[in-house]
Design an enzyme around this catalytic site. Structure first.
Site, PDB file in Angstrom:
ATOM      1  N   ASP A 195      70.836  -8.507  43.906  1.00 56.73           N
ATOM      2  CA  ASP A 195      71.414  -9.257  42.787  1.00 56.73           C
ATOM      3  C   ASP A 195      72.053  -8.331  41.757  1.00 56.73           C
ATOM      4  O   ASP A 195      73.079  -8.673  41.163  1.00 56.73           O
ATOM      5  CB  ASP A 195      70.349 -10.125  42.120  1.00 56.73           C
ATOM      6  CG  ASP A 195      70.207 -11.481  42.800  1.00 56.73           C
ATOM      7  OD1 ASP A 195      71.147 -11.885  43.502  1.00 56.73           O
ATOM      8  OD2 ASP A 195      69.161 -12.122  42.636  1.00 56.73           O
ATOM      9  N   ARG A 211      77.590 -12.259  46.348  1.00 55.89           N
ATOM     10  CA  ARG A 211      77.222 -11.547  47.575  1.00 55.89           C
ATOM     11  C   ARG A 211      77.256 -12.443  48.806  1.00 55.89           C
ATOM     12  O   ARG A 211      77.159 -11.949  49.930  1.00 55.89           O
ATOM     13  CB  ARG A 211      75.842 -10.901  47.428  1.00 55.89           C
ATOM     14  CG  ARG A 211      74.682 -11.826  47.149  1.00 55.89           C
ATOM     15  CD  ARG A 211      73.441 -10.996  46.823  1.00 55.89           C
ATOM     16  NE  ARG A 211      72.309 -11.757  46.357  1.00 55.89           N
ATOM     17  CZ  ARG A 211      71.249 -12.072  47.103  1.00 55.89           C
ATOM     18  NH1 ARG A 211      71.209 -11.703  48.359  1.00 55.89           N
ATOM     19  NH2 ARG A 211      70.244 -12.753  46.602  1.00 55.89           N
ATOM     20  N   HIS A 244      66.522 -20.211  75.930  1.00 55.06           N
ATOM     21  CA  HIS A 244      65.230 -19.623  76.266  1.00 55.06           C
ATOM     22  C   HIS A 244      65.386 -18.278  76.972  1.00 55.06           C
ATOM     23  O   HIS A 244      64.523 -17.406  76.854  1.00 55.06           O
ATOM     24  CB  HIS A 244      64.420 -20.591  77.131  1.00 55.06           C
ATOM     25  CG  HIS A 244      63.598 -21.549  76.329  1.00 55.06           C
ATOM     26  ND1 HIS A 244      63.349 -22.845  76.719  1.00 55.06           N
ATOM     27  CD2 HIS A 244      62.961 -21.396  75.136  1.00 55.06           C
ATOM     28  CE1 HIS A 244      62.587 -23.438  75.811  1.00 55.06           C
ATOM     29  NE2 HIS A 244      62.352 -22.587  74.852  1.00 55.06           N
ATOM     30  N   CYS A 294      63.213  -2.778  45.423  1.00 53.36           N
ATOM     31  CA  CYS A 294      62.872  -3.735  46.472  1.00 53.36           C
ATOM     32  C   CYS A 294      64.106  -4.408  47.076  1.00 53.36           C
ATOM     33  O   CYS A 294      63.975  -5.371  47.828  1.00 53.36           O
ATOM     34  CB  CYS A 294      61.907  -4.792  45.938  1.00 53.36           C
ATOM     35  SG  CYS A 294      62.545  -5.730  44.534  1.00 53.36           S
ATOM     36  N   GLU A 300      67.424  -6.685  37.642  1.00 50.59           N
ATOM     37  CA  GLU A 300      68.529  -7.170  38.479  1.00 50.59           C
ATOM     38  C   GLU A 300      69.673  -7.760  37.663  1.00 50.59           C
ATOM     39  O   GLU A 300      70.699  -8.139  38.228  1.00 50.59           O
ATOM     40  CB  GLU A 300      68.002  -8.217  39.470  1.00 50.59           C
ATOM     41  CG  GLU A 300      67.236  -9.355  38.811  1.00 50.59           C
ATOM     42  CD  GLU A 300      66.503 -10.236  39.819  1.00 50.59           C
ATOM     43  OE1 GLU A 300      66.950 -10.320  40.973  1.00 50.59           O
ATOM     44  OE2 GLU A 300      65.489 -10.840  39.433  1.00 50.59           O
TER      45      GLU A 300
END
Length: 664
Positions: free
Chosen positions: A570, A580, A305, A617, A546
């Protein structure tokens, strides 16, 4: 009666969700148990509940006996199946979820004065950032066992004294919770501490020890030590960190028994570095946090915490130094690096200068970047470059808006599917996508259709065992084979398109037939909605580039779709034939490799020549060192994590200004 379910609460029943679960359980008269494997505990004890170690995606049984057993089970099962349980109630912040974890990888604590440079120690990097300042030691006296044996006539008065001490600590915590100057994240932590102070496991254990003839102070120390040891033996780092919370509560109860006020942090000077062997979250949450420049602690880790509070307030922190923290008790100045866990006691001039330079740069950069929030970056020819956000859930909308996102370049729908014990309904999906569209209108929201495979299975879809799931039945391949899964998503997207600028992107495309088959399904869904008299609107259909196959047929794909979005994560692993996620081949996973950059350029060229939008992206979209090359290739949309948006806008704006100068 009893009922079993799969726990969907994000990160399981840790402190806050456990607290809320117990509060809900206590609202019913029935006796309620929670059963995991062969172990059962009372659902009305947060300590016992946390010690059960209930994690996300585990199977749990709720058993209830009593007049309202049916209602209790229904309510508690509903709580367990809600991913946001414990983070959205009573205005609570979600600081205890994974989104609150440090962005830098925690280092292993070294419990010695191991040095890499003069005066250097290393602990756990718990909250990122660097700091240097005067050392403020916080080493309150240890509370020791009184080891006093009680006579038979003393027990009842000692029980009353113990009861009064518990009540006093609970009242103090209630008083703190009632103040207006407490951050919501800190409020949630204090509420969890109060729940420990109220818990029957702690109060009951302490009472039993006093009934056995042990003085109240020794009884509290004994009870808290046992419970803390149980937490420390857990295999979950978050639950291990709760041992510190139990000890902190025990200390407050002992101080109340002794009639003493604890040392506090009111005297900490502005800009000081707080140093302690252990800091209770109760102490830190009430401290003048704006004055504290950094935190160094012998105890604690990245999930404690103390770390959570430090991160929530942007305070660099290094924890887990062990006993070596005592070597810092008498120093004057200290520097710490919360990114890697380094601590420098009385740093030399060269080290101090380096820290001051880093702090100055970070502060200047952060302040300067805020000016780019509302900027609309353009190329030198006036073409707008959209800087958008990659999102995975509706909870991330606010952060993207605050950063100045120009829409969403990638909304990952798989989390929506993974969060539920059953496949999400069409209505739930439509509502989710519509919320996104409304939040960013008139900017576009690009929704990626379900990209899931054997590496990330979900309820409702049986995936085959595959040697390499990344090369298997995933993305568009799975969706086209399962129209019962794919069509509800396409229908939901058509319905959501009424509310804003929705675009739809297909993942893992490797052939024209996949695009054409999807388009046929979309037309089928549109006809169904029309027949059902449900409002819908058409949307642009694009593909995520990709796979190497998509790159090679990009000119043909560009004639079939409205846009490309390059997924560099990718694409890089497929071009380089390097997983990866495998650290042994990590050096091959480099987007700047000539082969990967050539693939990006081929894709961009095909899209530009066809007159369609080309975006990106993947993680590389937010890299300032690569943005000039991507914009030069013709990309007009870059989507990234919200934290990178303002820096990317600055980079694109600078490119436009350079172009203007060259044109004069």
């Amino acid at each position: 009666m009893e009922r079993s379910t799969i726990v969907r609460v994000h990160d399981g029943l840790h402190a806050r969700p456990a607290t809320r679960f117990v509060k809900l359980a206590k609202s019913f008269e029935s006796d309620i148990e929670l059963i995991k494997a062969d172990k059962s505990v009372s659902a009305k004890s947060s300590v016992k509940l946390m010690l059960l170690g209930v994690k996300e995606n585990e199977e749990i049984t709720v058993r209830a006996t009593g007049a309202d057993a049916i209602e209790a089970i229904e309510a508690l099962i509903g709580y367990l199946e809600n991913p946001r349980s414990g983070t959205e109630e009573e205005g609570a912040s979600s600081v205890e979820t994974k989104s609150a974890e440090p962005t830098s990888k925690p280092q292993t604590a070294l419990y010695s004065n191991e040095t890499k440079a003069a005066g250097n120690m290393r602990g756990v990097a718990a909250s990122e950032g660097v700091a240097i300042g005067p050392a403020f030691g916080f080493f309150p006296a240890e509370i020791k066992h009184e080891n006093r044996l009680l006579g038979a006539g003393e027990i009842s008065s000692e029980i009353a004294r113990l009861k009064q001490a518990f009540a006093m600590v609970q009242q103090r915590m209630d008083k703190s919770l009632a103040t207006n100057n407490l951050a919501e994240s800190d409020r949630g932590i204090i509420a969890a501490l109060k729940d420990i102070a109220c818990d029957d496991e702690l109060t009951g254990s302490a009472r039993e020890l006093v009934h056995g003839g042990i003085d109240a102070v020794s009884a509290v120390i004994g009870a808290t030590s046992r419970i803390a040891a149980d937490f420390a033996s857990m295999d979950d780092p978050y639950l291990v960190a709760r041992a510190d919370d139990v000890n902190a509560v025990g200390r407050q109860i002992c101080l109340a028994l002794l009639g003493q006020d604890d040392a506090n942090l009111d005297a900490v000077p502005a800009g000081a570095i707080l140093i302690a062997e252990d800091i209770g979250a109760w102490d830190l949450a009430r401290a003048p946090l704006r004055r504290i420049a950094g935190v160094i602690c012998g105890h604690g880790g990245a999930t404690s915490h103390v770390a959570i509070i430090a991160r929530a307030h942007g305070i660099p922190a290094v924890l887990g130094l062990g006993r070596s923290v005592h070597a810092l008790q008498n120093i004057k100045t200290v520097a710490l690096d919360g990114n890697n866990g380094d601590v420098f006691a009385d740093p030399d001039q060269a080290t101090a200068d380096r820290f001051h330079e880093q702090i100055g740069k970070a502060k200047t950069e952060k302040q300067a970047l805020r000016a780019y929030k509302d900027i609309i970056p353009k190329r030198a020819d006036g073409t707008i470059i959209e800087i958008a956000a990659n999102l995975g859930s509706l909870e991330e909308i606010e952060a993207a808006q605050e950063a100045g996102a120009m829409g969403v370049g990638l909304f990952r729908t798989e989390l929506l599917f993974m969060r539920h014990i059953h496949l999400p309904s069409e209505d739930l999906q439509a509502e989710t996508y519509a919320t996104l569209a409304k939040a960013f209108a008139p900017y576009p929201v690009i929704v990626r259709t379900l990209d899931i495979g054997g590496d990330k299975p979900i309820s409702g879809i049986d995936f085959p065992d595959e040697e390499n799931p990344f090369l298997g039945w995933r993305g568009i391949r799975m969706c086209l084979d399962r129209p019962d899964v794919f069509k509800p998503q396409l229908r939901a997207l058509l319905r959501a398109a009424v509310h804003g600028n929705i675009k739809v992107m297909l993942p893992m495309v490797s052939g024209l037939d996949e695009v054409r088959a999807t388009r046929a399904l979309i037309e089928e869904c549109a006809k169904e909605l029309e027949a059902e008299n449900k409002a819908y609107a058409t949307f642009d259909l694009g593909v995520m580039v990709e796979t190497p196959a998509a790159v090679m047929i990009a000119p043909m794909l560009a004639k079939e779709v409205a846009f490309f979005s390059i997924g560099t994560n990718d694409l890089t692993q497929y071009i380089m034939a390097a997983d990866r996620l495998n650290p042994t081949v990590a050096k091959l996973n480099d987007v700047t490799h000539p082969a990967v950059m050539a693939a990006i350029e081929l894709t961009a060229k095909a899209g530009v020549e066809a007159g369609i939008m080309v975006g990106m992206c993947g993680e590389a979209a937010g890299r300032p060192d690569l943005i000039p090359a991507f914009v030069g290739m013709g990309l007009t949309e870059l989507s990234m994590s919200p934290s990178s948006i303002q820096r990317a806008k600055k980079c694109v704006l600078a490119l436009g200004q350079v172009g203007d100068q060259e044109g004069k």
